[in-house]
Design a protein around this motif. Structure first.
Motif, PDB file in Angstrom:
ATOM      1  N   GLU A 184       7.210   3.275  -1.346  1.00  0.00           N
ATOM      2  CA  GLU A 184       7.302   4.589  -1.976  1.00  0.00           C
ATOM      3  C   GLU A 184       8.629   4.717  -2.715  1.00  0.00           C
ATOM      4  N   GLU A 202      -1.178  16.610   2.489  1.00  0.00           N
ATOM      5  CA  GLU A 202      -2.423  15.832   2.500  1.00  0.00           C
ATOM      6  C   GLU A 202      -2.436  14.926   3.732  1.00  0.00           C
ATOM      7  N   VAL A 203      -3.363  15.190   4.640  1.00  0.00           N
ATOM      8  CA  VAL A 203      -3.459  14.349   5.839  1.00  0.00           C
ATOM      9  C   VAL A 203      -4.661  13.409   5.784  1.00  0.00           C
ATOM     10  N   ARG A 206       3.743   0.850   1.911  1.00  0.00           N
ATOM     11  CA  ARG A 206       3.811   1.232   0.493  1.00  0.00           C
ATOM     12  C   ARG A 206       5.272   1.448   0.163  1.00  0.00           C
ATOM     13  N   ARG A 225       1.647  11.206   9.614  1.00  0.00           N
ATOM     14  CA  ARG A 225       1.731  12.398   8.779  1.00  0.00           C
ATOM     15  C   ARG A 225       0.974  13.562   9.414  1.00  0.00           C
ATOM     16  N   ARG A 279       6.320  10.928   4.746  1.00  0.00           N
ATOM     17  CA  ARG A 279       6.196  10.015   3.607  1.00  0.00           C
ATOM     18  C   ARG A 279       7.072   8.806   3.889  1.00  0.00           C
ATOM     19  N   GLY A 280       6.534   7.925   4.712  1.00  0.00           N
ATOM     20  CA  GLY A 280       7.271   6.718   5.054  1.00  0.00           C
ATOM     21  C   GLY A 280       6.895   5.601   4.099  1.00  0.00           C
ATOM     22  N   HIS A 325      -8.123  11.886   3.201  1.00  0.00           N
ATOM     23  CA  HIS A 325      -8.634  11.759   1.841  1.00  0.00           C
ATOM     24  C   HIS A 325      -9.951  11.001   1.905  1.00  0.00           C
ATOM     25  N   GLY A 384      -3.672   9.640   7.572  1.00  0.00           N
ATOM     26  CA  GLY A 384      -2.357   9.183   7.987  1.00  0.00           C
ATOM     27  C   GLY A 384      -2.051   9.749   9.364  1.00  0.00           C
TER      28      GLY A 384
HETATM   29  P1  ATP Z   1       0.145  10.791  -1.379  1.00  0.00           P
HETATM   30  O1  ATP Z   1      -0.447  11.422  -2.599  1.00  0.00           O
HETATM   31  O2  ATP Z   1       0.697  11.771  -0.402  1.00  0.00           O
HETATM   32  O3  ATP Z   1       1.062   9.653  -1.681  1.00  0.00           O
HETATM   33  P2  ATP Z   1      -2.108   9.091  -1.256  1.00  0.00           P
HETATM   34  O4  ATP Z   1      -3.097   9.805  -2.076  1.00  0.00           O
HETATM   35  O5  ATP Z   1      -1.333   7.990  -1.837  1.00  0.00           O
HETATM   36  O6  ATP Z   1      -1.104  10.151  -0.605  1.00  0.00           O
HETATM   37  P3  ATP Z   1      -4.141   7.778   0.276  1.00  0.00           P
HETATM   38  O7  ATP Z   1      -4.044   6.530  -0.490  1.00  0.00           O
HETATM   39  O8  ATP Z   1      -5.308   8.649   0.094  1.00  0.00           O
HETATM   40  O9  ATP Z   1      -2.797   8.624   0.089  1.00  0.00           O
HETATM   41  O10 ATP Z   1      -3.923   7.438   1.821  1.00  0.00           O
HETATM   42  C1  ATP Z   1      -4.666   8.025   2.869  1.00  0.00           C
HETATM   43  C2  ATP Z   1      -3.788   8.811   3.804  1.00  0.00           C
HETATM   44  O11 ATP Z   1      -2.666   8.050   4.237  1.00  0.00           O
HETATM   45  C3  ATP Z   1      -3.178  10.047   3.190  1.00  0.00           C
HETATM   46  O12 ATP Z   1      -4.089  11.113   3.215  1.00  0.00           O
HETATM   47  C4  ATP Z   1      -1.977  10.289   4.081  1.00  0.00           C
HETATM   48  O13 ATP Z   1      -2.370  10.992   5.251  1.00  0.00           O
HETATM   49  C5  ATP Z   1      -1.562   8.897   4.470  1.00  0.00           C
HETATM   50  N1  ATP Z   1      -0.408   8.438   3.680  1.00  0.00           N
HETATM   51  C6  ATP Z   1      -0.405   8.020   2.408  1.00  0.00           C
HETATM   52  N2  ATP Z   1       0.828   7.658   2.030  1.00  0.00           N
HETATM   53  C7  ATP Z   1       1.631   7.857   3.113  1.00  0.00           C
HETATM   54  C8  ATP Z   1       3.027   7.670   3.359  1.00  0.00           C
HETATM   55  N3  ATP Z   1       3.821   7.193   2.422  1.00  0.00           N
HETATM   56  N4  ATP Z   1       3.512   7.977   4.586  1.00  0.00           N
HETATM   57  C9  ATP Z   1       2.699   8.457   5.552  1.00  0.00           C
HETATM   58  N5  ATP Z   1       1.377   8.655   5.372  1.00  0.00           N
HETATM   59  C10 ATP Z   1       0.844   8.365   4.171  1.00  0.00           C
END
Ligand code: ATP
Ligand code: MG
Length: 606
Positions: free
Chosen positions: A170, A433-434, A168, A473, A179-180, A436, A470
């Motif tokens: 980001e 958030e780990v 992603r 994370r 948040r990679g 979802h 994640g």
């Molecule tokens: P955030 O709100 O933190 O960006 P998200 O709602 O976009 O998270 P989901 O799409 O639900 O995340 O992704 C499922 C899981 O993947 C998250 O609960 C998190 O543990 C992990 N995750 C999401 N984005 C990242 C990221 N950029 N780096 C590391 N782990 C991530």
């Protein structure tokens, strides 16, 4: 002879290195020759303690912004978390597969998410100029497989998962692997014939997630969440509680209410209402912002009604009113307007539409649709702009002087606000958030035509759920919770190894013999050992052992061996005990097992 004898011990240690567990992982590794480069200096951008410690202890190295290499110790920890995840999901009947990371863009156009995901979606072209993306998540790919392979109700329910690298782009990658841009995710997808089945699958995953995070020894909460870019109808987030968390969580101590702040919808909260008074035009030169206006007029900020112009994707501009002392909840705003993406109008744009600079915009006689937070309804009247530069109205009364087409829950919840369920005051905590879990419903199956035949021959869109964790994370969050000034404090389940073994005099025959005997005893009982066989001063070994923070440290020294003992120290508590060498392996295994047990006692607060 002493020298030969040392060689014998080293040969014994060499033999022990051949030992692997059922998955092929080494049970015993000497630090020399292992790739675990520790580091004194950390980059200035490493703000979080977990990020700093992961670099210092030699777990990760940065390749580019938000893109990290996982070094052997980190990979071991990831493998352990994978094992916990696989166990919990397989026990629920979910099945593992592995989907491609590279996906055709057409699939994203079919679901309509190519636009919604925006620049976070990394796009690329192949040599034939065909468009692809690197998967940030896999709803489209899995729905594509299911629509091609599954056609009958008899083949449902199905739950499929993978552990895979996502990308992603980001906007602000930070906090290391927390948040990679590239990161490892476990993503699962469930497919059911009807609502009841889909709810059952959701509950199964919810329970599996509890099991996973309990086993990891994390302190976490489960909160109601917004569905965000994934879409769908219902979702919960698993939040590791930590002050450094990016998420604000609202809790009710009286009932079980727990929600992400962005999901908290306030229908009412404590606010003053003002008695009717005639509408009065007041000269307020240059007073554009609530604090200065309140001061200038000698009132509290809560006596002002803020007017903010937003632009919606599908329904144009909308004027949003909110009490002067409250912030807007952007997620609630977007959800309750139901007009696609919403953004705040820029100063010039707002002036172009409203004919007056921001700060003097008015709901009185507004040609643009006006909506308001419930707080404005409770205020009844307040200070608003006049639509004329440098003037405000005092005593603008709702229904008399201005109209609101809809009242919505737009205020960002704060500590002390009433719980939406029971009315008692809410408290606030921070979380990472780990995990979802989402109930997707038929969003993807309808968009992409994933149907099955029911028993009676009619067709039904498959009801889906999706579930993410994640991995990097989760490990970073665990370090965020488990550390002290000396370094990491691993939970037993995620620790790269269970025991740090420190012989203090590596050239001494008796020390090395006791060490080799301990290694053989521990590995025979399945205890994982990292041996600090380096020819370093004791102080250095202790320092590095604390930095890496394996749960149990065992020290063998000339002095301890002379007494027939080794020294055991528990990293988390600092508790120190002497153990007779003979009994040490059994005692250490028992301690490991009891720590595993204690750590996995249910920790969730929801
Ligand atoms: P955030 O709100 O933190 O960006 P998200 O709602 O976009 O998270 P989901 O799409 O639900 O995340 O992704 C499922 C899981 O993947 C998250 O609960 C998190 O543990 C992990 N995750 C999401 N984005 C990242 C990221 N950029 N780096 C590391 N782990 C991530
Ligand atoms: Mg995200």
């Amino acid at each position: 002879m002493a020298k030969d004898n040392i060689q014998t011990q080293l040969d014994r240690l060499k033999d022990a290195q051949k030992l692997t567990d059922f998955s092929g992982e080494s049970v015993f590794v000497p630090l020399s020759g292992y790739f675990a480069p520790s580091k004194r200096e950390v980059p200035a951008d490493a703000e979080l303690v977990s990020h700093r410690l992961m670099i210092r202890a030699g777990l990760i190295r940065k390749l580019a912004g938000g893109i990290y290499s996982y070094l052997p110790l980190m990979l071991r920890s990831i493998r352990k978390l994978e094992r916990v995840i696989r166990g919990a999901l397989n026990r629920k009947g979910a099945r593992e597969l592995l989907l491609p990371a590279v996906q055709p863009l057409e699939l994203w156009q079919e679901s309509g998410r190519d636009k919604k995901y925006g620049p976070e979606l990394l796009r690329l072209k192949d040599r034939h100029q065909r468009d692809f993306v690197i998967g940030p998540t896999h709803e489209e790919v899995i729905t594509d497989i299911i629509r091609k392979e599954i056609h009958s109700y008899r083949d449902l329910p199905i739950n499929l998962y993978q552990i895979q690298t996502k990308f992603r782009d980001e906007i602000r990658p930070r906090f290391g692997v927390m948040r990679g841009r590239e990161f490892i995710m476990k993503d699962a997808y469930s497919f059911d014939l009807d609502e009841e089945g889909a709810n059952g699958s959701y509950l199964d995953m919810y329970q599996a997630y509890k099991e996973i995070f309990d086993q990891c020894g994390l302190r976490y909460a489960i909160v109601e969440a917004d569905s965000g870019a994934i879409g769908g109808s219902y979702s919960h987030e698993f939040m590791v509680l930590a002050d450094s968390g990016e998420n604000t969580l609202m809790f009710c101590d009286s009932c079980s209410y727990a929600a992400n702040q962005e999901k908290s919808a306030l229908e009412s909260y404590e606010i003053e209402s003002f008695p009717d008074s005639p509408l009065e035009r007041v000269h307020t030169p240059g007073m554009r912002h609530v604090p200065e206006l309140a001061k200038f007029m000698g009132v509290k900020e809560r006596a002002i009604i803020k007017s903010m112009l937003f632009i919606t994707e599908s329904k144009g501009p909308v004027l949003v009113l909110i009490p002067g002392h409250r912030e807007i909840n952007p997620v609630q705003l977007e959800n309750s307007l139901a007009a696609g993406a919403v953004r705040l109008a820029g100063p010039e744009e707002a002036e172009g539409i409203m004919g007056v600079p921001m700060g003097f915009v008015t709901p009185v006689g507004s040609k643009v649709r006006v909506v308001a937070d419930h707080g404005v309804r409770l205020m009844g009247s307040g200070i608003v702009g006049t639509g004329e530069k440098d003037y405000h109205y005092r005593g603008a009364k709702l229904g008399r002087d201005f109209e609101v087409s809809e009242f919505l829950p737009l205020a960002l919840a704060e500590a002390g606000d009433p719980c939406p369920h029971c009315g008692n005051p809410l408290s606030v905590k921070k979380g990472i958030e780990v995990g979802h879990v989402f109930k997707l419903g038929t969003k993807y199956s309808e968009a992409m035509g994933a149907k099955v035949q029911r028993k009676d021959g009619s067709e039904a869109f498959i009801i889906m759920g999706c579930y993410g964790i994640g991995l990097g994370r989760t490990i970073a969050a665990s370090i965020e919770q488990g550390n002290d000034k000396d370094g990491i404090i691993w939970p037993m389940r995620l620790a790269p190894f269970e025991v740090s073994l420190l012989p203090l005099q590596t050239n001494d025959e008796s020390v090395m013999e006791a060490t080799a005997t301990l290694v053989e005893g521990l590995t025979a009982l399945g205890v994982e050992v990292l041996l600090d066989d380096r020819d370093e001063r004791p102080g250095m070994k202790f320092k590095d052992a604390d930095l890496l923070g394996l749960p149990i440290r065992v020290t063998v020294s000339l002095k301890s061996v002379a007494g027939g003992n080794c020294e055991l120290r528990v990293r988390r508590t600092g508790e120190v005990r002497m153990l007779p060498l003979k009994e040490a392996p059994g005692e250490i295994k028992a301690l490991r097992d009891s720590m595993l047990q204690a750590e996995s006692q249910e920790k969730s607060s929801a």
